[in-house]
Design an enzyme around this catalytic site. Structure first.
Site, short mmCIF file in Angstrom:
data_model
loop_
_atom_site.label_atom_id
_atom_site.label_comp_id
_atom_site.label_asym_id
_atom_site.label_seq_id
_atom_site.Cartn_x
_atom_site.Cartn_y
_atom_site.Cartn_z
N CYS A 238 0.76 -1.05 -0.14
CA CYS A 238 -0.39 -0.03 0.15
C CYS A 238 0.83 1.28 -0.07
O CYS A 238 1.74 1.47 0.26
CB CYS A 238 -0.84 0.11 1.20
SG CYS A 238 -1.88 1.17 1.16
N ARG A 339 -15.01 -2.57 -17.36
CA ARG A 339 -15.29 -1.27 -17.54
C ARG A 339 -16.01 -0.37 -17.09
O ARG A 339 -16.30 0.90 -17.05
CB ARG A 339 -15.41 -1.03 -18.93
CG ARG A 339 -14.00 -0.92 -20.09
CD ARG A 339 -13.80 -0.38 -20.96
NE ARG A 339 -14.70 -0.90 -22.28
CZ ARG A 339 -15.03 -0.49 -23.29
NH1 ARG A 339 -15.14 0.75 -23.74
NH2 ARG A 339 -15.50 -1.58 -24.59
P1 IMP Z 1 -1.44 -6.68 3.42
O1 IMP Z 1 -1.57 -7.76 4.05
O2 IMP Z 1 0.19 -5.88 4.52
O3 IMP Z 1 0.04 -7.89 2.13
O4 IMP Z 1 -2.08 -6.66 3.01
C1 IMP Z 1 -3.38 -6.88 2.41
C2 IMP Z 1 -3.76 -5.74 2.65
O5 IMP Z 1 -3.97 -3.88 1.95
C3 IMP Z 1 -5.63 -6.18 1.43
O6 IMP Z 1 -6.20 -6.78 2.44
C4 IMP Z 1 -6.03 -4.66 1.11
O7 IMP Z 1 -6.93 -4.22 2.14
C5 IMP Z 1 -5.01 -4.09 1.05
N1 IMP Z 1 -4.97 -3.29 -0.28
C6 IMP Z 1 -4.79 -4.31 -1.39
N2 IMP Z 1 -4.49 -3.52 -2.30
C7 IMP Z 1 -4.27 -2.31 -1.84
C8 IMP Z 1 -3.64 -1.35 -2.81
O8 IMP Z 1 -3.50 -1.09 -3.86
N3 IMP Z 1 -3.20 -0.23 -1.89
C9 IMP Z 1 -3.47 -0.13 -0.95
N4 IMP Z 1 -4.63 -1.58 0.06
C10 IMP Z 1 -3.99 -2.28 -0.73
#
Ligand code: IMP
Length: 410
Positions: A238, A339
């Site tokens: 993110c 789209r």
């Molecule tokens: P991780 O487990 O730290 O990899 O975070 C995963 C979470 O990041 C997901 O469940 C989403 O809530 C969030 N997320 C997914 N894609 C994006 C993005 O492109 N930008 C910001 N947050 C994201």
């Protein structure tokens, strides 16, 4: 205007040990992910196109968690993914393994699992790891497949709050509809959801949100909220905080969501799912103590065999691609396949990269189960509900250094 508020994150806190009523192996990890669906392990997979399609959802449900199918595909394709999960039998992974052939002998008595494999060479490393993990888990913790009210494997599906056609198509087929927007505390999002929430038959998880006020508004505005997806900008892929300057880091957001639910007398009734930035079982333990019922993970399982991305070999290492759903390549795909799926933001709030290949999902879940049982054991909690009564302590800078391995030449 500056309203000073200290924002704490996972690395700022530690679990304060407390008198435990049980041994770690007796800690019960069952939890509600919505008001209706019980998990055996508090794990939900992120709806991301490099994390959850049907293979991940089937395996995770059989390992006691639940998968949420991403929405970076046409409505029909997403429906098909959900149906593939629903068409899979609900036998346990142990029974699946036992039925693979007569060169595996499994002896089950009580909680013991004794395994003899006559021809080991028939299996590759990942399959062996999976078989061993599942067998060891059986001896330690009674995982069962998670099913919905239809008696079939439980599965969630991500939806945009503005994509009413998608909501209609998936409603009643997926067990849970998971609202999938970066900032659900938005008047248009709430207005759109308020028009449909009452008629939704599936359970509804709303998110992402990250403040006390957001919880109060979501609950006030919607007729139906079966769970909250909490945390903004902590995800490993993110870049929201960096690009926009806005964030509600997951641990802090869970604490705020809990405060709001407690005010409403709803904590424990509307589950909090901590989402984003969960790097290890320790972060899961901290989320649970802060008030979450389950965690949503992307990075932690993106490298497993079950994730939908291809294996990539780079410089002798083996990796899988992992990307944010708001990364440039992911948004391009969304626009290409649908789209009409909603507005595409003008700036990217996600990045993409590689994660090391990590073998079978079962081996990750095994590690999570043992670590959570140990963590809850230290917290003095025999169940997740008891963990909500445990305490987190704020660490000083020197304490942060001292509690990590130190003063060794490695
Ligand atoms: P991780 O487990 O730290 O990899 O975070 C995963 C979470 O990041 C997901 O469940 C989403 O809530 C969030 N997320 C997914 N894609 C994006 C993005 O492109 N930008 C910001 N947050 C994201």
């Amino acid at each position: 205007m500056i309203k000073e508020e200290k924002i704490i994150v996972f690395d700022d806190v530690i679990v304060i040990p407390s008198l435990s009523p049980v041994e770690p192996s007796q800690v019960d990890l069952r939890t509600m992910v919505t008001g209706n669906i019980e998990l055996y392990v508090p794990l939900v997979s992120s709806p991301m196109d490099t994390v959850t399609e049907h293979q991940m959802a089937v395996k995770l449900a059989k390992l006691g968690g639940i998968g949420v199918i991403h929405r970076n595909m046409s409505i029909d394709d997403q429906l098909h993914q959900v149906i593939l999960v629903k068409e899979t039998d609900t036998t346990s992974l142990l029974e699946d393994i036992a039925s693979r052939g007569n060169n595996i002998n499994l002896h089950l008595s009580g909680s013991r699992c004794k395994l003899t494999i006559e021809d080991v060479e028939l299996y590759n490393q990942d399959e062996m790891d999976e078989i061993l993990s599942v067998c060891r888990l059986k001896s330690r913790y009674p995982i069962k497949p998670v099913t919905g009210k239809d008696g079939l494997l439980a599965v969630g599906a991500a939806v945009s709050p503005f994509d009413l056609r998608r909501i209609k198509k998936l409603d009643g087929v997926a067990d849970i509809l998971v609202v999938d927007v970066a900032h659900a505390h938005n008047v248009n999002v709430l207005n759109s959801l308020s028009k449909v929430s009452r008629d939704i038959e599936s359970d509804l998880i709303v998110g992402n949100i990250g403040t006390r006020e957001a919880v109060l508004d979501v609950i006030a505005k919607l007729d139906k909220v079966d769970g909250l997806r909490v945390g903004i900008s902590s995800g490993s892929i993110c870049s929201t905080g960096e690009v926009t300057g806005a964030a509600a880091p997951t641990l802090w957001a869970v604490i705020k969501a809990r405060e709001a639910l407690e005010e409403l007398g709803l904590h424990g009734k509307v589950p909090i799912i901590a989402d984003g930035g969960i790097r290890s079982p320790a972060d899961i333990v901290k989320s649970l103590i802060a008030g979450a019922s389950a965690v949503m993970v992307g990075r932690m399982i993106a490298g497993t065999r079950e994730s939908p991305s291809q294996l990539i070999s780079v410089g002798g290492g083996v990796y899988k691609q992992y990307r944010g759903m708001a990364s440039p390549s992911s948004t391009r795909r969304r626009y290409a396949v649908d789209r009409y799926g909603g507005n595409v933001k003008k700036v990217s709030e996600g990045v993409e990269g590689l994660v090391p290949y990590s073998g079978s999902l079962a081996s990750v879940v095994e590690h999570v189960v043992y670590s959570l049982q140990a963590g809850l054991g230290y917290a003095g909690a025999a169940r997740i509900r008891d963990a909500w009564k445990a305490r987190l302590g704020l660490l000083s800078e020197s304490a942060k250094k001292e509690i990590k391995p130190h003063d060794l030449v490695t």
